[in-house]
Design a protein around this motif. Sequence first.
Motif, PDB file in Angstrom:
ATOM      1  N   GLU A  66       0.831  -1.192   0.000  1.00  0.00           N
ATOM      2  CA  GLU A  66       0.000   0.000   0.000  1.00  0.00           C
ATOM      3  C   GLU A  66       0.874   1.254   0.000  1.00  0.00           C
ATOM      4  OE1 GLU A  66      -3.253   0.126  -0.230  1.00  0.00           O
ATOM      5  OE2 GLU A  66      -3.458  -2.064  -0.260  1.00  0.00           O
ATOM      6  N   PRO A  67       0.593   2.220  -0.878  1.00  0.00           N
ATOM      7  CA  PRO A  67       1.348   3.467  -0.847  1.00  0.00           C
ATOM      8  C   PRO A  67       1.226   4.134   0.524  1.00  0.00           C
ATOM      9  CG  PRO A  67       0.021   3.327  -2.844  1.00  0.00           C
ATOM     10  CD  PRO A  67      -0.414   2.190  -1.961  1.00  0.00           C
ATOM     11  N   GLY A  68       2.319   4.639   1.025  1.00  0.00           N
ATOM     12  CA  GLY A  68       2.306   5.286   2.330  1.00  0.00           C
ATOM     13  C   GLY A  68       2.470   4.347   3.505  1.00  0.00           C
ATOM     14  N   ALA A  69       2.523   3.032   3.257  1.00  0.00           N
ATOM     15  CA  ALA A  69       2.615   2.070   4.358  1.00  0.00           C
ATOM     16  C   ALA A  69       3.891   2.214   5.186  1.00  0.00           C
ATOM     17  CB  ALA A  69       2.479   0.647   3.823  1.00  0.00           C
ATOM     18  N   PRO A  70       5.063   2.431   4.575  1.00  0.00           N
ATOM     19  CA  PRO A  70       6.272   2.575   5.401  1.00  0.00           C
ATOM     20  C   PRO A  70       6.182   3.733   6.387  1.00  0.00           C
ATOM     21  CG  PRO A  70       6.882   2.097   3.141  1.00  0.00           C
ATOM     22  CD  PRO A  70       5.411   2.365   3.136  1.00  0.00           C
ATOM     23  N   ALA A  71       5.709   4.889   5.926  1.00  0.00           N
ATOM     24  CA  ALA A  71       5.580   6.039   6.820  1.00  0.00           C
ATOM     25  C   ALA A  71       4.564   5.771   7.921  1.00  0.00           C
ATOM     26  CB  ALA A  71       5.189   7.282   6.024  1.00  0.00           C
ATOM     27  N   ILE A 111       7.119  -4.017  -6.749  1.00  0.00           N
ATOM     28  CA  ILE A 111       8.069  -2.902  -6.690  1.00  0.00           C
ATOM     29  C   ILE A 111       7.930  -2.151  -5.369  1.00  0.00           C
ATOM     30  CG2 ILE A 111       8.640  -0.666  -7.730  1.00  0.00           C
ATOM     31  CD1 ILE A 111       7.892  -1.989 -10.458  1.00  0.00           C
ATOM     32  N   ARG A 112       6.695  -1.941  -4.916  1.00  0.00           N
ATOM     33  CA  ARG A 112       6.509  -1.214  -3.654  1.00  0.00           C
ATOM     34  C   ARG A 112       7.026  -2.019  -2.471  1.00  0.00           C
ATOM     35  NH1 ARG A 112       1.541   0.810  -6.040  1.00  0.00           N
ATOM     36  NH2 ARG A 112       0.391  -0.969  -5.178  1.00  0.00           N
ATOM     37  N   VAL A 113       6.729  -3.325  -2.440  1.00  0.00           N
ATOM     38  CA  VAL A 113       7.121  -4.144  -1.291  1.00  0.00           C
ATOM     39  C   VAL A 113       8.634  -4.348  -1.231  1.00  0.00           C
ATOM     40  CG1 VAL A 113       6.979  -6.471  -0.289  1.00  0.00           C
ATOM     41  CG2 VAL A 113       4.909  -5.328  -1.122  1.00  0.00           C
ATOM     42  N   MET A 114       9.253  -4.668  -2.369  1.00  0.00           N
ATOM     43  CA  MET A 114      10.646  -5.109  -2.352  1.00  0.00           C
ATOM     44  C   MET A 114      11.655  -4.035  -2.716  1.00  0.00           C
ATOM     45  SD  MET A 114      10.580  -9.040  -3.633  1.00  0.00           S
ATOM     46  CE  MET A 114      10.156  -8.710  -5.344  1.00  0.00           C
ATOM     47  N   LEU A 115      11.204  -2.929  -3.292  1.00  0.00           N
ATOM     48  CA  LEU A 115      12.134  -1.874  -3.688  1.00  0.00           C
ATOM     49  C   LEU A 115      11.815  -0.568  -2.974  1.00  0.00           C
ATOM     50  CD1 LEU A 115      13.350  -1.232  -7.326  1.00  0.00           C
ATOM     51  CD2 LEU A 115      12.912   0.639  -5.772  1.00  0.00           C
ATOM     52  N   THR A 116      10.588  -0.084  -3.141  1.00  0.00           N
ATOM     53  CA  THR A 116      10.232   1.211  -2.550  1.00  0.00           C
ATOM     54  C   THR A 116      10.232   1.159  -1.029  1.00  0.00           C
ATOM     55  OG1 THR A 116       8.855   1.665  -4.483  1.00  0.00           O
ATOM     56  CG2 THR A 116       8.516   3.050  -2.561  1.00  0.00           C
TER      57      THR A 116
END
Length: 268
Positions: A66-71, A111-116
């Motif tokens: 999900e976009p924004g999940a790391p933050a 891409i989001r899970v493994m790179l971003t």
Amino acid sequence: MGEPRRTILITGASAGIGAALARECAGRGYDLILTARREAPLLALADELIAHHGVVASVITADLAEPGAPAALVEEITSRGLSVDGLINNAGFSRTTGFLSTDPADHAAMIRVMLTAPVELSRLLLPGMTARGWGRVLNVASLAGQMPATGGDTLYGPIKSFLIKASQGLWLETQGTGVHVTALCPGYTYTEFHDVNGSREQVSSAYPKWMWMEADRVARIGWDAVEANRPRVTPGVANNVLAALGGMLPDALALRMVGGHAKRLDRL
């Protein structure tokens, strides 16, 4: 006064190498923050680690696709009064049905899970580590990142190659800060990974047992390497030989080799 307790955040901690790394770190006395999409296995793992090792193990569910999940994950950690002294970027998956046959949404999620997510989490958490003069970042890459890309699983290898290069760059940047950065590059490892992407039967039949490693051994080698501040580690003699060959062979020969790998799986 003794050494302060350190807390390690592990993504994709619910199973496989992530769970093995959680057990390895707990056995060395580190407290843990465990995150993944599935809460039940995280809670079970946390209970196990608390009972066996007497560490603090916190559970936070998150979907890094999900976009924004790391933050949001870091915000939740902060709201609980926790700090992160070490980061293990382990979450990942692959799609082996071919580039043109895979839903673009799955590509974006990969891409989001493994790179971003590893990039964002590292950027969010490294300032605190450098300020405290102590930190550990272990990025779980893959032997595939040291080999030519394989047709049918077109994005996986290149994403892992990026993670290796980014880890090496961070290793250079953090020298002298007390922060250690390592890329862990396992080959075939007994985990749920191949069950999830549907290739368990194929890869198990295609390659002999001596090419496979247990997740706990991979975890031990990986954490030893980050403690020693090695920029990259590839567990297993056979995997190191394959990585060396992948780097030395001319493109035409290397691509023929991995092309044969893909066709071998397709025939099973």
